[in-house]
Write a protein that holds these residues in place. Structure first.
Motif, PDB file in Angstrom:
ATOM      1  N   GLY A  61      -7.321   2.709   0.812  1.00 35.23           N
ATOM      2  CA  GLY A  61      -6.817   4.065   1.094  1.00 35.23           C
ATOM      3  C   GLY A  61      -7.945   5.020   1.454  1.00 35.23           C
ATOM      4  N   ARG A  71       0.826  -1.208   0.000  1.00 34.63           N
ATOM      5  CA  ARG A  71       0.000   0.000   0.000  1.00 34.63           C
ATOM      6  C   ARG A  71       0.854   1.249   0.000  1.00 34.63           C
ATOM      7  NH1 ARG A  71      -3.027  -2.046   4.909  1.00 34.63           N
ATOM      8  NH2 ARG A  71      -4.344  -3.644   4.003  1.00 34.63           N
ATOM      9  N   ASP A  72       0.605   2.097  -1.011  1.00 34.70           N
ATOM     10  CA  ASP A  72       1.373   3.349  -1.006  1.00 34.70           C
ATOM     11  C   ASP A  72       0.446   4.540  -1.250  1.00 34.70           C
ATOM     12  OD1 ASP A  72       0.684   2.731  -3.535  1.00 34.70           O
ATOM     13  OD2 ASP A  72       2.673   2.995  -4.425  1.00 34.70           O
ATOM     14  N   LYS A 115      -1.992   7.403  -0.210  1.00 32.94           N
ATOM     15  CA  LYS A 115      -2.336   8.186   0.977  1.00 32.94           C
ATOM     16  C   LYS A 115      -3.265   9.310   0.546  1.00 32.94           C
ATOM     17  CE  LYS A 115      -0.959   8.849   5.389  1.00 32.94           C
ATOM     18  NZ  LYS A 115      -1.219   7.836   6.400  1.00 32.94           N
ATOM     19  N   GLU A 129      -9.387   4.017   4.915  1.00 33.55           N
ATOM     20  CA  GLU A 129      -8.433   4.403   5.959  1.00 33.55           C
ATOM     21  C   GLU A 129      -8.532   5.902   6.251  1.00 33.55           C
ATOM     22  OE1 GLU A 129      -4.326   4.575   4.638  1.00 33.55           O
ATOM     23  OE2 GLU A 129      -3.712   3.422   6.392  1.00 33.55           O
ATOM     24  N   ALA A 130      -8.611   6.717   5.191  1.00 34.36           N
ATOM     25  CA  ALA A 130      -8.688   8.177   5.362  1.00 34.36           C
ATOM     26  C   ALA A 130     -10.008   8.558   6.047  1.00 34.36           C
ATOM     27  CB  ALA A 130      -8.578   8.871   3.999  1.00 34.36           C
TER      28      ALA A 130
END
Ligand code: KG4
Ligand code: ZN
Length: 331
Positions: free
Chosen positions: A239, A194-195, A197, A242-243
């Protein structure tokens, strides 16, 4: 006290029968979500037509499951807002007619308040508490000092978090409702790879408001022009989730510290999300605050939560005076 609760604010038809605000005797829910799938969002006319068709059979089924007759019910309760006017009218008019015909009292319930009370069935939280309502139509943070005593602390300035889940799912080519789909595909995202963000809008601001429209746009821009391969979709879904969870937790724990509450109660459809549940529990460690979530089937719209909220508010009105209020908010 046995209360029959009716919920028809959006695309679900819910009928719940609850004893003393605690024991769920029946909780029958149907959804017209499948009929809205091809439009990728709720079509109010279709939702209301389905509710007209399903409400009476569901009341019969709930009575059958709880082995009760209508005459055994002590009070009717109904969500009278906020929601879609056509849908609300189905529930309000049904409950009103039943109350009048049977000579029973009717307890009007704010749908948003009921989402908080969905947790009461498993465990009674201690006051004061912070309530977070995260649904398709709402993202609201409230301080609750006692039953029926609310102060609204903040909410979304644009999209609700559920709406963001639904819109991001659409961007990723997933079906409606988007929340469960995002959660499902995000599970396939592999930790080491995972990259992505995404931004956390308003997270550093010293207020209790939210904004999810910018996060949705960030996802849209990131995805634009790229092929929606399954690994890519999984990573983007993770992503985004998560945010969104980070923003919700950050604001809630800011409120916890500010108002020194004993509990946090999360309700609404998005509260069914396991990643979010785990994040809340993880970040509540060492804060001396208990975090309560409803059972999953009680997180989404249902009639049992309406009956529980009615039991604790116990504010009945003359059925003749009851009106649906599509834009009802916290008082
Ligand atoms: O409370 P609810 O059933 O209806 C409203 O009052 O709006 O909430 C529906 C919302 C939808 O936006 C749906 O995508 C979202 O809850 N939702 C979820 C999950 N299950 C439902 N969002 C994230 N993760 C889930 N597992
Ligand atoms: Zn809801």
């Amino acid at each position: 006290m046995i209360i029959l609760g009716v919920e028809t604010t959006c695309d679900e038809t819910g009928v719940g029968i609850v004893r003393d605000g605690k024991t769920v005797l029946a909780n029958v829910v149907s959804s017209s979500a499948d009929l809205h799938k091809k439009y990728r969002g709720v079509v109010p006319e279709i939702a209301a037509r389905e509710q007209v068709r399903t409400i009476i059979p569901e009341i019969r089924e709930a009575l059958y499951l709880s082995d009760l007759k209508l005459s055994d019910i002590d009070a009717l309760a109904v969500a009278y807002g906020p929601g879609l006017i056509g849908s609300l009218l189905v529930g309000v008019e049904t409950a009103r007619v039943l109350a009048l015909a049977l000579g029973k009292v009717i307890i009007p319930v704010n749908h948003l308040v009921a989402h908080i009370y969905a947790s009461w069935i498993s465990e009674e939280p201690k006051f004061p508490l912070i309530g977070l309502i995260i649904s398709g139509g709402h993202t609201d943070l409230v301080l609750m000092s006692d039953h029926s005593k609310f102060s609204w602390l903040g909410g979304t300035r644009d999209d609700s978090v559920g709406e963001a889940f639904d819109k991001v799912a659409r961007i990723l080519g997933l079906s409606y409702p988007g929340g469960p789909e995002i959660e499902r595909v995000a599970l396939k995202s592999i930790h080491d790879n995972r990259d992505i963000k995404f931004p956390r809008p308003m997270v550093a601001e010293d207020n209790l408001d939210f904004s999810f429209s910018g996060l949705k746009t960030a996802v849209k821009n990131y995805v634009s022009g790229k092929k929606l391969a399954s690994k890519f979709v999984a990573d983007v879904a993770f992503g985004f989730q998560e945010a969104a969870a980070d923003v919700l937790c950050s604001k809630v724990f800011l409120a916890v510290k500010k108002y020194r509450v004993k509990s946090v109660v999360v309700g609404g459809g998005v509260a069914a999300n396991d990643y979010l549940r785990l994040e809340f529990v993880r970040r509540s460690n060492n804060l001396g605050v208990s975090v309560l979530f409803p059972e999953k089937e009680l997180a989404v719209d249902n009639g049992a939560m309406i009956a529980v909220a009615a039991f604790f508010s116990n504010q009945s009105i003359d059925p003749v005076l009851l009106n649906a209020d599509p834009s009802l908010h916290f008082l």
